[in-house]
Design a protein around this motif. Structure first.
Motif, PDB file in Angstrom:
ATOM      1  N   LEU A 336       0.845  -1.229  -0.642  1.00  0.00           N
ATOM      2  CA  LEU A 336      -0.018  -0.012   0.100  1.00  0.00           C
ATOM      3  C   LEU A 336       1.003   1.285   0.291  1.00  0.00           C
ATOM      4  N   ARG A 337       0.934   1.880  -0.777  1.00  0.00           N
ATOM      5  CA  ARG A 337       1.524   3.647  -1.300  1.00  0.00           C
ATOM      6  C   ARG A 337       0.241   4.282  -0.950  1.00  0.00           C
ATOM      7  N   ILE A 338       1.110   5.679   0.732  1.00  0.00           N
ATOM      8  CA  ILE A 338      -0.725   6.622   0.900  1.00  0.00           C
ATOM      9  C   ILE A 338       0.413   7.557   1.031  1.00  0.00           C
ATOM     10  N   ARG A 339      -0.771   8.785   0.949  1.00  0.00           N
ATOM     11  CA  ARG A 339      -0.105   9.781   1.668  1.00  0.00           C
ATOM     12  C   ARG A 339      -0.713  10.597   2.780  1.00  0.00           C
ATOM     13  N   LEU A 384       3.712   6.889   2.587  1.00  0.00           N
ATOM     14  CA  LEU A 384       4.748   5.757   3.538  1.00  0.00           C
ATOM     15  C   LEU A 384       4.359   4.365   2.190  1.00  0.00           C
ATOM     16  N   ALA A 385       4.971   3.576   2.162  1.00  0.00           N
ATOM     17  CA  ALA A 385       4.569   2.474   1.573  1.00  0.00           C
ATOM     18  C   ALA A 385       4.323   1.248   2.715  1.00  0.00           C
ATOM     19  N   VAL A 386       3.711   0.733   2.693  1.00  0.00           N
ATOM     20  CA  VAL A 386       3.195  -0.674   3.383  1.00  0.00           C
ATOM     21  C   VAL A 386       3.164  -1.858   3.367  1.00  0.00           C
ATOM     22  N   GLU A 387       3.687  -2.375   3.618  1.00  0.00           N
ATOM     23  CA  GLU A 387       2.886  -4.125   3.804  1.00  0.00           C
ATOM     24  C   GLU A 387       2.216  -4.265   4.158  1.00  0.00           C
ATOM     25  N   VAL A 408      -6.298  10.697   4.872  1.00  0.00           N
ATOM     26  CA  VAL A 408      -5.277   9.386   3.820  1.00  0.00           C
ATOM     27  C   VAL A 408      -5.542   9.516   2.457  1.00  0.00           C
ATOM     28  N   THR A 409      -4.651   9.929   1.348  1.00  0.00           N
ATOM     29  CA  THR A 409      -4.383   9.571   0.365  1.00  0.00           C
ATOM     30  C   THR A 409      -4.131   8.676  -1.162  1.00  0.00           C
ATOM     31  N   PRO A 410      -4.554   7.672  -2.178  1.00  0.00           N
ATOM     32  CA  PRO A 410      -3.386   7.152  -2.847  1.00  0.00           C
ATOM     33  C   PRO A 410      -2.505   8.140  -3.100  1.00  0.00           C
ATOM     34  N   ASP A 411      -0.920   7.496  -3.367  1.00  0.00           N
ATOM     35  CA  ASP A 411      -0.291   7.850  -3.972  1.00  0.00           C
ATOM     36  C   ASP A 411       0.601   7.965  -4.995  1.00  0.00           C
ATOM     37  N   ARG A 412      -0.575   8.499  -5.979  1.00  0.00           N
ATOM     38  CA  ARG A 412      -0.185   8.496  -7.422  1.00  0.00           C
ATOM     39  C   ARG A 412       1.541   8.642  -7.990  1.00  0.00           C
ATOM     40  N   ALA A 413       1.868   9.447  -7.412  1.00  0.00           N
ATOM     41  CA  ALA A 413       3.135   9.442  -7.886  1.00  0.00           C
ATOM     42  C   ALA A 413       4.225   8.557  -7.874  1.00  0.00           C
TER      43      ALA A 413
END
Length: 415
Positions: A336-339, A384-387, A408-413
């Motif tokens: 999961l990649r989020i900001r 954040l990059a989360v397993e 919390v938003t998806p990290d599109r970048a």
């Protein structure tokens, strides 16, 4: 019916040709194992097997066709050497075959060919030239080299001897799994599936033969629809081993007669398949080698078991493997990649990380951003990059963070 402007080649590869190739390959190509695959068996509702050509000499089935072709050259032809064009697997097959037979080999490879494949081909004794962006461009240079020097061009797929050599895989499948009902295999230029079609349909015409291409390099479906080989305007796929812009004249004539269906898979499908093969089957496979597994996992084709899926190659760049594993984890909902936006005050980052740990997730990367015009005064954004354990766990984590007051938003970048 083929249109009037395309005349199919009159050459035809026969079962006898493939059986002769099998005799010639004795002691050169190994009979690769047929391994059961429980995840695929559960998906197709019956036995599913993996034909492990990724464990073949030089890491793919290509040595079968290359050796068959080169071994049948005259002494005069061998003296002039051989030349080939390839992104890697055919290059290695030609280099190995040429070294065994004792003829010089020159190989043209695209500039972006994986470094391990370049190094391996050079290690087998071939003279390497990097040119062009695609295999098609490299092939043009190989053809020019052949005309200038008298070297014999060893085509990666469009030659009867090459097709016959690749077809020996089909004879092994029938020996190892006599009751096979469906065979699934990746398709590039069509040499392997053409040889399989000849062997399988001659001995077991009831077998269903299914080809798989990457959606970003799918020349065969367009060609079948047109009734003749059609060239793609552009290609884009991680499956470089099957990134061929146009099927061969000879291979198209064969596959159009013997292949029952051709389907396509996405990059995400391929990534998930590679991850499953690594985790569950303990097999290292390159993207092109895993497209058959990807098709079954994605459910893009209906199959009757027992099913045999070919793993056509295992020559993957370790750096690409790292990226593919990460991509596969993301595609499976496990990465999961989020900001996250929160207050910029002492202890806030520690509190955020503690919240994530409390939800049973593992943080593998953190990026702290304070200087962004989108942020309000006193606000910070954390990438954040989360397993996680899967899509459901990822959704639960995001929900828990939002309920705790975080934005919390998806990290599109980073996608």
């Amino acid at each position: 019916m083929p249109p009037a402007d395309w005349t199919p080649p009159t050459e035809e590869v026969t079962l006898a040709d493939i059986e002769a190739a099998e005799l010639g390959l004795a002691g050169v190509a190994r009979m690769t194992p047929l391994e059961p695959c429980r995840p695929l068996s559960a998906r197709v509702g019956g036995p599913a097997w993996l034909k492990c050509e990724n464990l073949q000499r030089a890491g793919s089935y290509k040595v079968r066709g290359a050796y068959t072709r080169i071994s049948r050259l005259t002494d005069a032809e061998r003296a002039n050497g051989v030349v080939a064009a390839s992104a890697g697997n055919h290059a290695q097959g030609v280099a190995v075959a040429a070294s065994l037979i004792g003829t010089p080999a020159t190989v043209f490879m695209p500039v972006g060919a994986p470094l391990p494949k370049i190094a391996a081909t050079r290690g087998y004794g071939a003279d390497i030239h990097l040119i062009g962006e695609t295999v098609d461009e490299a092939l043009v240079e190989a053809e020019n080299f052949a005309r200038r020097t008298g070297a014999v061009l060893i085509h990666p797929f469009d030659h009867p001897d090459v097709i016959a050599g690749q077809g020996t895989v089909g004879l092994e499948i029938l020996e190892q799994c006599p009751d096979v009902a469906t065979v699934v295999v990746g398709v590039g230029g069509g040499g392997l599936i053409s040889g399989l079609g000849v062997a399988l349909k001659a001995l077991r015409p009831d077998i269903r033969l299914i080809g798989v291409q990457a959606v970003g390099a799918a020349a065969v479906p367009a060609s079948l629809a047109a009734g003749r080989p059609v060239r793609l305007a552009a290609m884009s796929t991680i499956a470089d081993g099957i990134a061929v812009g146009r099927p061969g004249e000879l291979t198209f004539a064969h596959l159009s007669r013997t292949v029952d269906e051709v389907v396509t898979v996405t990059e995400e499908d391929i990534s998930r398949a590679l991850l499953m093969l690594l985790e569950r089957s303990k097999l290292v496979v390159e993207p092109a080698g895993a497209v058959g597994v990807a098709a079954l996992m994605a459910g893009v084709v209906d199959v009757k078991p027992p099913v045999v899926v070919l793993l056509t190659g295992g020559n993957i760049d370790p750096l690409l493997m790292v990226r593919v594993i990460e991509h596969g984890l993301a595609a499976a909902g496990r990465y999961l990649r989020i900001r996250v936006r929160c207050g910029d005050r002492p202890g806030q980052l520690a509190a955020l990380l503690a919240e994530i740990a409390q939800q049973g997730a593992n943080v593998v990367d953190v990026e702290h951003q304070r200087h962004d015009q989108r942020l309000r005064l006193g606000e910070v954004e954390v990438g954040l990059a989360v397993e996680t354990r899967g899509s459901e766990h990822s959704d639960h984590l995001v929900t828990a963070l939002r309920e705790s007051g975080y934005t919390v938003t998806p990290d599109r970048a980073l996608d």
